[in-house]
Design a protein around this motif. Sequence first.
Motif, PDB file in Angstrom:
ATOM      1  N   THR A   2       0.829  -1.198   0.000  1.00  0.00           N
ATOM      2  CA  THR A   2       0.000   0.000   0.000  1.00  0.00           C
ATOM      3  C   THR A   2       0.866   1.252   0.000  1.00  0.00           C
ATOM      4  OG1 THR A   2      -0.094   0.018   2.412  1.00  0.00           O
ATOM      5  CG2 THR A   2      -1.858  -1.160   1.262  1.00  0.00           C
ATOM      6  N   PRO A   4       2.419   4.585   1.166  1.00  0.00           N
ATOM      7  CA  PRO A   4       2.678   5.067   2.521  1.00  0.00           C
ATOM      8  C   PRO A   4       2.016   6.422   2.762  1.00  0.00           C
ATOM      9  CG  PRO A   4       4.559   5.513   1.129  1.00  0.00           C
ATOM     10  CD  PRO A   4       3.578   4.722   0.295  1.00  0.00           C
ATOM     11  N   VAL A   5       1.874   6.756   4.028  1.00  0.00           N
ATOM     12  CA  VAL A   5       1.518   8.111   4.413  1.00  0.00           C
ATOM     13  C   VAL A   5       2.796   8.925   4.240  1.00  0.00           C
ATOM     14  CG1 VAL A   5       0.789   9.613   6.305  1.00  0.00           C
ATOM     15  CG2 VAL A   5      -0.203   7.317   6.070  1.00  0.00           C
ATOM     16  N   GLU A  33       3.279   1.408  13.370  1.00  0.00           N
ATOM     17  CA  GLU A  33       1.822   1.276  13.305  1.00  0.00           C
ATOM     18  C   GLU A  33       1.269   1.341  11.888  1.00  0.00           C
ATOM     19  OE1 GLU A  33       0.536   4.598  15.642  1.00  0.00           O
ATOM     20  OE2 GLU A  33       1.479   3.856  17.468  1.00  0.00           O
ATOM     21  N   THR A  34       1.929   2.098  11.018  1.00  0.00           N
ATOM     22  CA  THR A  34       1.408   2.332   9.666  1.00  0.00           C
ATOM     23  C   THR A  34       2.565   2.609   8.709  1.00  0.00           C
ATOM     24  OG1 THR A  34      -0.285   3.567   8.443  1.00  0.00           O
ATOM     25  CG2 THR A  34       1.077   4.834   9.924  1.00  0.00           C
ATOM     26  N   PRO A  35       2.426   2.264   7.431  1.00  0.00           N
ATOM     27  CA  PRO A  35       3.507   2.541   6.472  1.00  0.00           C
ATOM     28  C   PRO A  35       3.661   4.042   6.238  1.00  0.00           C
ATOM     29  CG  PRO A  35       1.753   1.198   5.461  1.00  0.00           C
ATOM     30  CD  PRO A  35       1.305   1.549   6.834  1.00  0.00           C
ATOM     31  N   ILE A  36       4.863   4.548   6.449  1.00  0.00           N
ATOM     32  CA  ILE A  36       5.131   5.969   6.237  1.00  0.00           C
ATOM     33  C   ILE A  36       6.365   6.155   5.366  1.00  0.00           C
ATOM     34  CG2 ILE A  36       4.045   6.663   8.419  1.00  0.00           C
ATOM     35  CD1 ILE A  36       6.858   7.158   9.561  1.00  0.00           C
ATOM     36  N   ARG A  98      10.850  -0.538   4.015  1.00  0.00           N
ATOM     37  CA  ARG A  98       9.594  -0.866   4.712  1.00  0.00           C
ATOM     38  C   ARG A  98       9.502  -2.367   4.979  1.00  0.00           C
ATOM     39  NH1 ARG A  98       4.830   1.478   1.378  1.00  0.00           N
ATOM     40  NH2 ARG A  98       3.675   0.131   2.779  1.00  0.00           N
ATOM     41  N   GLY A 182      -1.356   9.377  14.692  1.00  0.00           N
ATOM     42  CA  GLY A 182      -1.729   7.956  14.671  1.00  0.00           C
ATOM     43  C   GLY A 182      -3.229   7.781  14.840  1.00  0.00           C
ATOM     44  N   LEU A 185      -4.973   8.847  11.623  1.00  0.00           N
ATOM     45  CA  LEU A 185      -4.828   7.848  10.572  1.00  0.00           C
ATOM     46  C   LEU A 185      -5.759   6.659  10.815  1.00  0.00           C
ATOM     47  CD1 LEU A 185      -0.962   7.890  10.105  1.00  0.00           C
ATOM     48  CD2 LEU A 185      -2.686   8.960   8.651  1.00  0.00           C
ATOM     49  N   ARG A 186      -5.881   6.250  12.059  1.00  0.00           N
ATOM     50  CA  ARG A 186      -6.781   5.136  12.365  1.00  0.00           C
ATOM     51  C   ARG A 186      -8.244   5.541  12.123  1.00  0.00           C
ATOM     52  NH1 ARG A 186      -2.697   4.333  15.881  1.00  0.00           N
ATOM     53  NH2 ARG A 186      -3.543   5.609  17.542  1.00  0.00           N
ATOM     54  N   GLU A 189      -8.829   5.427   8.406  1.00  0.00           N
ATOM     55  CA  GLU A 189      -8.933   4.064   7.903  1.00  0.00           C
ATOM     56  C   GLU A 189     -10.297   3.466   8.219  1.00  0.00           C
ATOM     57  OE1 GLU A 189      -5.664   2.101   9.757  1.00  0.00           O
ATOM     58  OE2 GLU A 189      -4.204   2.946   8.385  1.00  0.00           O
TER      59      GLU A 189
END
Length: 191
Positions: A2, A4-5, A33-36, A98, A182, A185-186, A189
């Motif tokens: 996916t 990234p942010v 926590e998330t792809p950045i 990543r 964070g 972003l959650r 989503e």
Amino acid sequence: MTAPVVIKVGGSLAAEPATLRMVAARLATLAAETPILIVPGGGPFADTVREVDDQYSLPASSAHWMAILGMDQYAHLLAALIPGGAVVNDQGGIAAVRQSGGVPVLAPSQWLAAADEVPHSWDVTSDSLAAYLATLLGAERLVLVKSVEADGEELVDPYFRRVLPAGITWRVVGPRGLASIGDWLREDEGA
């Protein structure tokens, strides 16, 4: 993988080492926590180019590329401060870092030189370049971390809106506001 942010870290944060170290630690936590993808500002490196430009009245393209090389230098500083940070130059590097659990920090000069689609002007700052790179990556979210604790469109350069991808969700946050990204972003989503 996916998209990234994209998180642009303002160069002005380099003037406050304790703050920049706190931001670096928070970015490492967020990356777990998330792809950045971290996109550096120009910071003191671009400021030096501005001073040289003032002294020598450089051609716009010379100042542009020198400032982008300043972003590369700031990328190396950020990668050294972010736990797990690694300098990358392209999409393959982003994916590899990543995949290994690291935090990719983009040194954008090679990528921007290959595309070279933005004007060569001081009106195009690293904010616009981060938005442009978010476009190339197909990112849906962009965060601009600046030294100010404020939110608003007046904090971006004049070219930013022209290069911002349609439909992207973006925010301007200060160093303390980064802690709430964070959650944002959650929420995004879950929508």
